[in-house]
Design a protein around this motif. Structure first.
Motif, PDB file in Angstrom:
ATOM      1  N   PRO A 181       6.572  -9.208   0.803  1.00  0.00           N
ATOM      2  CA  PRO A 181       6.479  -9.236   2.093  1.00  0.00           C
ATOM      3  C   PRO A 181       5.150  -9.566   2.939  1.00  0.00           C
ATOM      4  O   PRO A 181       4.073  -9.244   2.498  1.00  0.00           O
ATOM      5  N   SER A 182       5.631 -10.634   4.025  1.00  0.00           N
ATOM      6  CA  SER A 182       4.425 -11.064   4.837  1.00  0.00           C
ATOM      7  C   SER A 182       4.029 -10.181   5.781  1.00  0.00           C
ATOM      8  O   SER A 182       5.186  -9.998   6.595  1.00  0.00           O
ATOM      9  N   ARG A 183       2.976  -9.679   6.091  1.00  0.00           N
ATOM     10  CA  ARG A 183       2.801  -8.635   7.342  1.00  0.00           C
ATOM     11  C   ARG A 183       2.585  -9.500   8.229  1.00  0.00           C
ATOM     12  O   ARG A 183       3.124  -9.200   9.667  1.00  0.00           O
ATOM     13  N   MET A 184       2.054 -10.801   8.366  1.00  0.00           N
ATOM     14  CA  MET A 184       1.942 -11.646   9.394  1.00  0.00           C
ATOM     15  C   MET A 184       2.977 -12.359  10.144  1.00  0.00           C
ATOM     16  O   MET A 184       3.125 -12.835  11.189  1.00  0.00           O
ATOM     17  N   ASN A 185       4.231 -12.541   9.175  1.00  0.00           N
ATOM     18  CA  ASN A 185       5.104 -13.060   9.197  1.00  0.00           C
ATOM     19  C   ASN A 185       6.470 -12.031   9.071  1.00  0.00           C
ATOM     20  O   ASN A 185       7.064 -12.285   8.254  1.00  0.00           O
ATOM     21  N   ALA A 186       6.621 -11.257  10.141  1.00  0.00           N
ATOM     22  CA  ALA A 186       7.262 -10.295  10.112  1.00  0.00           C
ATOM     23  C   ALA A 186       9.053 -10.753   9.630  1.00  0.00           C
ATOM     24  O   ALA A 186       9.602 -11.672  10.178  1.00  0.00           O
ATOM     25  N   GLY A 187       9.375  -9.915   8.487  1.00  0.00           N
ATOM     26  CA  GLY A 187      10.829 -10.121   8.076  1.00  0.00           C
ATOM     27  C   GLY A 187      10.896 -11.309   7.112  1.00  0.00           C
ATOM     28  O   GLY A 187      11.838 -11.463   6.178  1.00  0.00           O
ATOM     29  N   GLU A 188       9.615 -11.781   6.902  1.00  0.00           N
ATOM     30  CA  GLU A 188       9.595 -12.797   5.575  1.00  0.00           C
ATOM     31  C   GLU A 188       9.072 -12.456   4.572  1.00  0.00           C
ATOM     32  O   GLU A 188       8.136 -11.748   4.597  1.00  0.00           O
ATOM     33  N   PHE A 189       9.054 -13.371   3.529  1.00  0.00           N
ATOM     34  CA  PHE A 189       8.708 -13.032   2.170  1.00  0.00           C
ATOM     35  C   PHE A 189       8.100 -14.243   1.581  1.00  0.00           C
ATOM     36  O   PHE A 189       8.637 -15.270   1.708  1.00  0.00           O
ATOM     37  N   TYR A 190       7.020 -14.340   0.958  1.00  0.00           N
ATOM     38  CA  TYR A 190       6.594 -14.977   0.002  1.00  0.00           C
ATOM     39  C   TYR A 190       7.418 -14.940  -1.559  1.00  0.00           C
ATOM     40  O   TYR A 190       7.781 -13.676  -1.738  1.00  0.00           O
ATOM     41  N   GLU A 575       3.520  -1.270   8.489  1.00  0.00           N
ATOM     42  CA  GLU A 575       2.888  -2.658   8.748  1.00  0.00           C
ATOM     43  C   GLU A 575       3.616  -3.871   8.097  1.00  0.00           C
ATOM     44  O   GLU A 575       3.584  -5.120   8.813  1.00  0.00           O
ATOM     45  N   LEU A 576       4.326  -3.711   7.102  1.00  0.00           N
ATOM     46  CA  LEU A 576       5.025  -4.860   6.527  1.00  0.00           C
ATOM     47  C   LEU A 576       6.268  -5.118   6.844  1.00  0.00           C
ATOM     48  O   LEU A 576       7.372  -5.705   6.560  1.00  0.00           O
ATOM     49  N   ASN A 577       6.824  -4.121   7.869  1.00  0.00           N
ATOM     50  CA  ASN A 577       8.198  -4.086   8.609  1.00  0.00           C
ATOM     51  C   ASN A 577       9.154  -4.005   7.480  1.00  0.00           C
ATOM     52  O   ASN A 577      10.255  -4.476   7.605  1.00  0.00           O
TER      53      ASN A 577
END
Lengths: 582, 582
Positions: A181-190, A575-577
């Motif tokens: 999970p991307s903290r800086m791009n909420a709701g998105e995943f690497y 934080e990771l939403n």
């Protein structure tokens, strides 16, 4: 520096020198008024001597040293009276004059010996102690050496090692991705790469021409016996090449490794076998060719004798086990049980023994005359004393079962020696697999694999028969590496997507960035990837890739030493939403 | 093979040969009845010639080739009439007899030239085209070469490269961990390593003695200018060593790289500077020592003249910019604006110009007599024509501001040349940092860093003054690497945890597996880690580490080419037992 020498380097020629050594107490034993300690480090073992009469206090100190204490000693190198030819330092010992305890040790939970008393689970929990065992350390030393030699070889051949990212986007490659999970791009995943496949193809578009990388790859699969969620590939790609060029380079690499690491020379080219032949003669796309025992197809020879098992079977095939005619009833029963195990799934096993006098004796004597059986035996070139084993049933399944039976017989007959290596290229893989369930074609390797030019005309009429420019390197029945020539022509690529039932929207969504890149001058290219873990295991003669991995995971994907994975804070989840949905 | 030669290898001595080349159309120009094409690949550029009179059809075909088309040509190597001395193939050209278009190309969104017309954003989106530019490719070639040389050097020194896992447990190291939900262990997460710190220490416990790894590390930080969420470290650890041993080995590695890659010899040892001196003279723990311009502390010299700014300041310090006395009012104002920028935060700037005749002229003439100013100037050894710049205020902040001003003046005066290298070891770092907010001590490096033995007696009475056996390698103001001797004594380790306010439960929870391992005979050990990205950037003279990373991420942690990170399926979230909470 805490030491002047390591524990592997002192020889008789060093006698008289005053040296300082460090290491772990491997063994501590008293004999008469003497105390002998085997001091161990990565480089070897050196014997230390303490004499009660000369220095009682020091000797008492030495007597108190437990196993795995870390010590530093100063002393004089002296010729041993009773030499030990098993170790390189066996001609000398150290008469110790000073002893410093650098660290004490609790009694380790298992013995630090090659032949340890520790079971698998405890050794994994205390992997840092398991790694002290010479046998385990040797595997990692071999791994270092092999990886280094791969790099040296490929560097000399003009390959550039380019690091590709670990945090990438999801790419559909058959297995599940691990995601981050991307903290800086909420709701998105690497996603973690299952392989750098698309990235290395982009590097070819970039003109890198010869790329390689020794790189971690990740697959979130239910773990079978010898799989790890993270594993290491030697990933390679080349431009302006044909299949022949790639086979040449990487056969060269394999030969270099065999020569450099094991001092084995392979004369001539590695044999090549088509996928079709591999399936026909070995029932496997990774045949163990250390021994022959090829399949013989018997459908024609056995039909029409009213034996319904054979008559109704799609496939009847057998192998000939040399010199096994004397197998007892019990042994044959065991083989029958073996093939009937659920994971193999044969219904039964038919045998023909060629007796010492040449007469056949079989489990199907009531259907087949001696003459019939002689004819069958002739197909195997069976001679007196041989045992023919026959399976029948649905073709693919029976071939697979016969493959297992062949390997089992190879093992029983000692034909699968760990220090013999039989390399092979399996070529001409089918381009597609047809999936009965979804009733559609899937790419056997991946959707960018190029069909053989001479088969392209079959794409429309008989796609399932089209062969690919794809190849695997197989040694001793292990698929060490594989790859393909890629499609660089966007017309052909679109055709492929169409055949696999992709709409152009879906193809764009899944492979868009690569297809876009291909619009700007993609060169003809191809490559392959080797599994480093498997390669090292093969060279080390290991049964499991775990033994050449410093900190492996267990079958549940757990690192029991680190106790990972583990729960994380509510705060971090926030934080990771994300939230847990247990 | 699609080619007989690359585009970088043909010379005049090859004239007369018939060759086949492949590559990308870099340039296509017509002159008279001739068409000239610059054909590019990774290895260079070769000029192709087509003659309208000799083969009009072929020439027409060549004229139609757009930029970045991929072609294959056959032709004869011929001496050029007008030679190009800028390229190694500049003495020859190919008279083309056959031309095959291997792939066409759309017009690229920016020019594939070192001096491209493409902005940052578009080049990142089409990174695969950006990587075709020679300048970018050279950086990655350098990276390959440097990584390979590091491996060769360390292999020769007896280091083993051991791969440590990427999917590990969370370890508290200052920054946030990236985490990976485990499907097989519901509700639990792996963490990606911020560094293999604890794992390499475990390898020392295992007796690996000399370990290294070139390894990806991960930090989920808000990205500043030159940070990447994933970066590469040259991670190293050694056993039975003292600080001096580690500095020697890795100074040797740095020298080897400078010699091998840049043909630069460093005579003698790298200078060493204590952390205290680095702060005192440069206001930084990573001073750029390509130029002197050391800080001079002025508090004593300037006090008692009723200048309240100086009298009330905790710290007054200045630098002397040689030959800058002629700076105009405007230039001084610009410097004042520079130091007053919020990220620097000085309140103002005081100057003293030493005029051509030696008389001082300052912005504080009403407080200081000419004699006072002469005395101050003497502290700087300032001579006629020099400019003294002075800042005052709270000590740490002012030193930091003065550091920025010094670097700015160094740049203005051309003292920071990219092809000059000034290496330095910064040593004797403080063991702790005191945090005002939480009113407690934190480990400056990490909690396993060893205090200097001679300072251990201060742990109870004045812990903030205790120095560590910690060191950084700094070159040109860049911290390339750093490390420490670790604590291997569990008594001392417990003391450290106590000083940092850890309960033994908390210490156990966070560092338990390492502390347990240390019970079984941990050897004295220490190590360091270099940032490969920074090292390559320094050698390449780059302003950003991005330029030596094949596929970097932007300031939001996005890979704009792959469009990662991205949303994932509801299905996949479900399998992972998580849900979004947006």
């Amino acid at each position: 520096m805490y030491r002047t020498h390591t524990n592997g380097e002192l020889r008789l020629s060093d006698a008289g020198k005053t040296v300082t050594l460090c290491g772990w107490v491997q063994k501590n034993r008293r004999m008469g008024g003497m105390t002998f300690i085997d001091l161990r480090d990565r480089y070897g073992i050196t014997q230390l001597v303490f004499n009660q009469e000369i220095n009682a206090a020091l000797c008492e100190q030495a007597n108190a040293l437990g196993r795995e204490f870390v010590i530093q000693v100063k002393g004089e190198v002296t010729e041993r009276s009773s030499k030990n030819n098993n170790i390189l330092t066996g001609e000398i010992e150290i008469i110790v004059s000073e002893l410093t305890i650098l660290n004490s040790s609790e009694t380790p939970p298992f013995t630090i010996e090659d032949n340890t008393d520790g079971g698998d689970d405890i050794r994994m929990k205390y992997r840092y102690l398991d790694l002290r065992r010479v046998a385990v350390r040797k595997n990692l030393e071999l791994r270092h050496k092999m990886a280094f030699e791969v790099r040296r070889f490929l560097d000399e051949m003009g390959f550039l090692e380019v690091e590709t990212p670990v945090l990438i986007g999801s790419t559909p490659e058959g297995a599940r991705d691990f995601v981050v999970p991307s903290r800086m791009n909420a709701g998105e995943f690497y996603a973690l790469p299952q392989s750098p496949q698309t990235l290395k193809q982009l590097l070819m578009v970039s003109g890198f021409d010869r790329y390689f990388q020794i790189v971690k790859c990740f697959r979130d699969e239910d773990l079978r016996a010898d799989r790890q969620p993270e594993f290491t590939q030697i990933d390679c790609e080349m431009s302006f090449v044909e299949q022949e060029d790639i086979l040449n380079i990487f056969e060269g690499m394999a030969k270099h490794l065999f020569k450099y690491i094991k001092n084995i020379d392979f004369i001539g080219d590695f044999p090549r076998m088509t996928w079709a032949d591999a399936m026909k003669y070995y029932g496997s796309d990774k045949p163990d060719t250390r021994f022959e025992m090829k399949f013989v197809e018997l459908k024609e020879a056995v039909s029409g004798r009213n034996f319904v098992v054979f008559d109704s079977a799609e496939y009847v095939g057998g192998i000939c086990a040399e010199g096994c005619a004397a197998y007892t009833r019990k042994q044959i029963d065991e083989l029958t049980e073996f093939v009937k195990r659920p994971q193999i799934g044969a219904k039964g096993l038919v045998y023909i023994k060629i007796e010492a006098d040449g007469t056949p004796k079989s489990s199907v004597d009531k259907f087949y005359s001696a003459e019939d059986l002689q004819k069958i035996a002739a197909l195997f070139n069976a001679k007196a004393g041989d045992l023919i084993l026959i399976l029948a049933g649905e073709k693919a399944k029976t071939q697979k079962a016969l493959c297992e039976l062949r390997l089992e017989m190879g093992s029983k007959l000692g034909l699968r020696k760990k220090d013999e290596f039989s390399p092979l290229w399996v070529v001409d893989f089918p381009l597609f697999e047809f999936d009965e369930e979804t009733q559609r074609l899937y790419a056997m390797h991946h959707p960018f694999t190029s069909p053989k030019p001479e088969d392209i005309h079959l794409l429309d009429t008989a796609p399932a028969t089209v062969r690919a420019n794809a190849y695997d390197m197989v040694i001793n029945g292990v698929e060490l590496g594989g790859g393909s020539i890629r499609i660089h022509d966007s017309g052909l690529q679109n055709k492929m997507f169409e055949l696999m039932g992709f709409t152009s929207e879906k193809a764009q969504a899944q492979f868009g960035f690569l297809m876009n890149a291909f619009k700007y001058g993609a060169p003809p290219h191809g490559g392959l990837a080797f599994g480093l873990d498997r390669l090292v295991s093969l060279f080390a003669g290991l049964d499991s890739i775990r033994d050449c991995i410093a900190f492996p995971k267990n079958n549940s994907g757990r690192d029991v030493m680190l106790d990972a994975p583990s729960p994380i804070d509510e705060e971090q989840l926030k934080e990771l939403n994300i939230a847990l949905t247990l």
